[in-house]
Motif scaffolding. Structure first.
Motif, PDB file in Angstrom:
ATOM      1  N   THR A 119       4.635   0.058  -9.902  1.00 60.34           N
ATOM      2  CA  THR A 119       4.477  -0.345  -8.501  1.00 60.34           C
ATOM      3  C   THR A 119       4.480  -1.858  -8.351  1.00 60.34           C
ATOM      4  O   THR A 119       4.999  -2.382  -7.363  1.00 60.34           O
ATOM      5  CB  THR A 119       3.199   0.248  -7.876  1.00 60.34           C
ATOM      6  N   ALA A 120       3.942  -2.569  -9.337  1.00 60.60           N
ATOM      7  CA  ALA A 120       3.981  -4.035  -9.283  1.00 60.60           C
ATOM      8  C   ALA A 120       5.427  -4.519  -9.265  1.00 60.60           C
ATOM      9  O   ALA A 120       5.784  -5.432  -8.512  1.00 60.60           O
ATOM     10  CB  ALA A 120       3.228  -4.628 -10.465  1.00 60.60           C
ATOM     11  N   GLN A 121       6.255  -3.900 -10.079  1.00 63.59           N
ATOM     12  CA  GLN A 121       7.672  -4.280 -10.108  1.00 63.59           C
ATOM     13  C   GLN A 121       8.321  -4.012  -8.752  1.00 63.59           C
ATOM     14  O   GLN A 121       9.039  -4.862  -8.228  1.00 63.59           O
ATOM     15  CB  GLN A 121       8.401  -3.528 -11.215  1.00 63.59           C
ATOM     16  N   ILE A 148       0.831  -1.207   0.000  1.00 67.79           N
ATOM     17  CA  ILE A 148       0.000   0.000   0.000  1.00 67.79           C
ATOM     18  C   ILE A 148       0.866   1.257   0.000  1.00 67.79           C
ATOM     19  O   ILE A 148       0.608   2.213  -0.742  1.00 67.79           O
ATOM     20  CB  ILE A 148      -0.967  -0.022   1.201  1.00 67.79           C
ATOM     21  N   MET A 149       1.918   1.256   0.800  1.00 67.48           N
ATOM     22  CA  MET A 149       2.817   2.414   0.901  1.00 67.48           C
ATOM     23  C   MET A 149       3.536   2.667  -0.433  1.00 67.48           C
ATOM     24  O   MET A 149       3.584   3.805  -0.917  1.00 67.48           O
ATOM     25  CB  MET A 149       3.834   2.187   2.009  1.00 67.48           C
ATOM     26  N   ARG A 150       4.087   1.613  -1.028  1.00 67.82           N
ATOM     27  CA  ARG A 150       4.797   1.785  -2.301  1.00 67.82           C
ATOM     28  C   ARG A 150       3.840   2.196  -3.428  1.00 67.82           C
ATOM     29  O   ARG A 150       4.201   2.994  -4.291  1.00 67.82           O
ATOM     30  CB  ARG A 150       5.575   0.511  -2.648  1.00 67.82           C
ATOM     31  N   ASN A 151       2.610   1.675  -3.412  1.00 66.24           N
ATOM     32  CA  ASN A 151       1.619   2.093  -4.404  1.00 66.24           C
ATOM     33  C   ASN A 151       1.343   3.589  -4.298  1.00 66.24           C
ATOM     34  O   ASN A 151       1.241   4.283  -5.312  1.00 66.24           O
ATOM     35  CB  ASN A 151       0.309   1.335  -4.203  1.00 66.24           C
ATOM     36  N   ALA A 152       1.209   4.073  -3.072  1.00 68.46           N
ATOM     37  CA  ALA A 152       0.867   5.479  -2.843  1.00 68.46           C
ATOM     38  C   ALA A 152       1.919   6.426  -3.421  1.00 68.46           C
ATOM     39  O   ALA A 152       1.590   7.545  -3.831  1.00 68.46           O
ATOM     40  CB  ALA A 152       0.677   5.739  -1.351  1.00 68.46           C
ATOM     41  N   GLU A 153       3.158   5.986  -3.484  1.00 68.09           N
ATOM     42  CA  GLU A 153       4.227   6.821  -4.041  1.00 68.09           C
ATOM     43  C   GLU A 153       3.955   7.207  -5.486  1.00 68.09           C
ATOM     44  O   GLU A 153       4.421   8.237  -5.964  1.00 68.09           O
ATOM     45  CB  GLU A 153       5.570   6.094  -3.941  1.00 68.09           C
ATOM     46  N   LYS A 154       3.190   6.379  -6.216  1.00 68.76           N
ATOM     47  CA  LYS A 154       2.857   6.651  -7.620  1.00 68.76           C
ATOM     48  C   LYS A 154       1.388   7.027  -7.807  1.00 68.76           C
ATOM     49  O   LYS A 154       0.882   7.060  -8.918  1.00 68.76           O
ATOM     50  CB  LYS A 154       3.149   5.412  -8.476  1.00 68.76           C
ATOM     51  N   GLY A 155       0.661   7.245  -6.698  1.00 71.86           N
ATOM     52  CA  GLY A 155      -0.751   7.608  -6.791  1.00 71.86           C
ATOM     53  C   GLY A 155      -1.657   6.436  -7.119  1.00 71.86           C
ATOM     54  O   GLY A 155      -2.751   6.621  -7.640  1.00 71.86           O
ATOM     55  N   VAL A 156      -1.196   5.215  -6.809  1.00 75.92           N
ATOM     56  CA  VAL A 156      -1.944   3.996  -7.099  1.00 75.92           C
ATOM     57  C   VAL A 156      -2.646   3.530  -5.827  1.00 75.92           C
ATOM     58  O   VAL A 156      -2.022   3.474  -4.767  1.00 75.92           O
ATOM     59  CB  VAL A 156      -0.992   2.895  -7.623  1.00 75.92           C
ATOM     60  N   THR A 157      -3.935   3.199  -5.934  1.00 72.79           N
ATOM     61  CA  THR A 157      -4.710   2.725  -4.787  1.00 72.79           C
ATOM     62  C   THR A 157      -5.244   1.335  -5.066  1.00 72.79           C
ATOM     63  O   THR A 157      -5.967   1.117  -6.049  1.00 72.79           O
ATOM     64  CB  THR A 157      -5.891   3.670  -4.496  1.00 72.79           C
ATOM     65  N   TRP A 158      -4.897   0.388  -4.207  1.00 75.51           N
ATOM     66  CA  TRP A 158      -5.404  -0.981  -4.278  1.00 75.51           C
ATOM     67  C   TRP A 158      -6.780  -0.974  -3.636  1.00 75.51           C
ATOM     68  O   TRP A 158      -6.930  -0.665  -2.458  1.00 75.51           O
ATOM     69  CB  TRP A 158      -4.442  -1.888  -3.541  1.00 75.51           C
TER      70      TRP A 158
END
Length: 90
Positions: free
Chosen positions: A67-69, A30-40
């Motif tokens: 973010t997946a990478q 969740i934290m790493r996704n947020a860095e790119k504006g991605v929300t699971w």
């Protein structure tokens, strides 16, 4: 923000412990996704845990792939989707 369905394959099965270790792992995603504006938003997993189908809000498919990478997660397919609510028509 666009919404996407992400299909993933886990050849050895998705092994996520249902304890503090699993919670910490998910928190990192969740934290790493947020860095790119991605929300699971939500995920569905096949009974054998070999496939997952995840709903994400993201500025772009490229942000999801990035973010997946970072999260060491596979990406088979990304499809932009919209909600179709069966109760909308009543």
């Amino acid at each position: 923000m666009p919404r996407y369905l992400i299909e993933r394959t886990f050849p050895d099965g998705l092994n996520l412990p249902m304890n503090d270790i699993g919670a910490t792992a998910l928190g990192g995603i969740i934290m790493r996704n947020a860095e790119k504006g991605v929300t699971w938003v939500q995920s569905f997993v096949s009974p054998d845990k070999s496939k997952s189908f995840c709903i994400y809000d993201s500025p772009s498919p490229e942000a999801i792939r990035s973010t997946a990478q970072k999260n060491s997660l596979p990406v088979d397919k990304i499809t932009e989707v919209r909600v179709l609510d069966p109760y909308f028509y009543r």
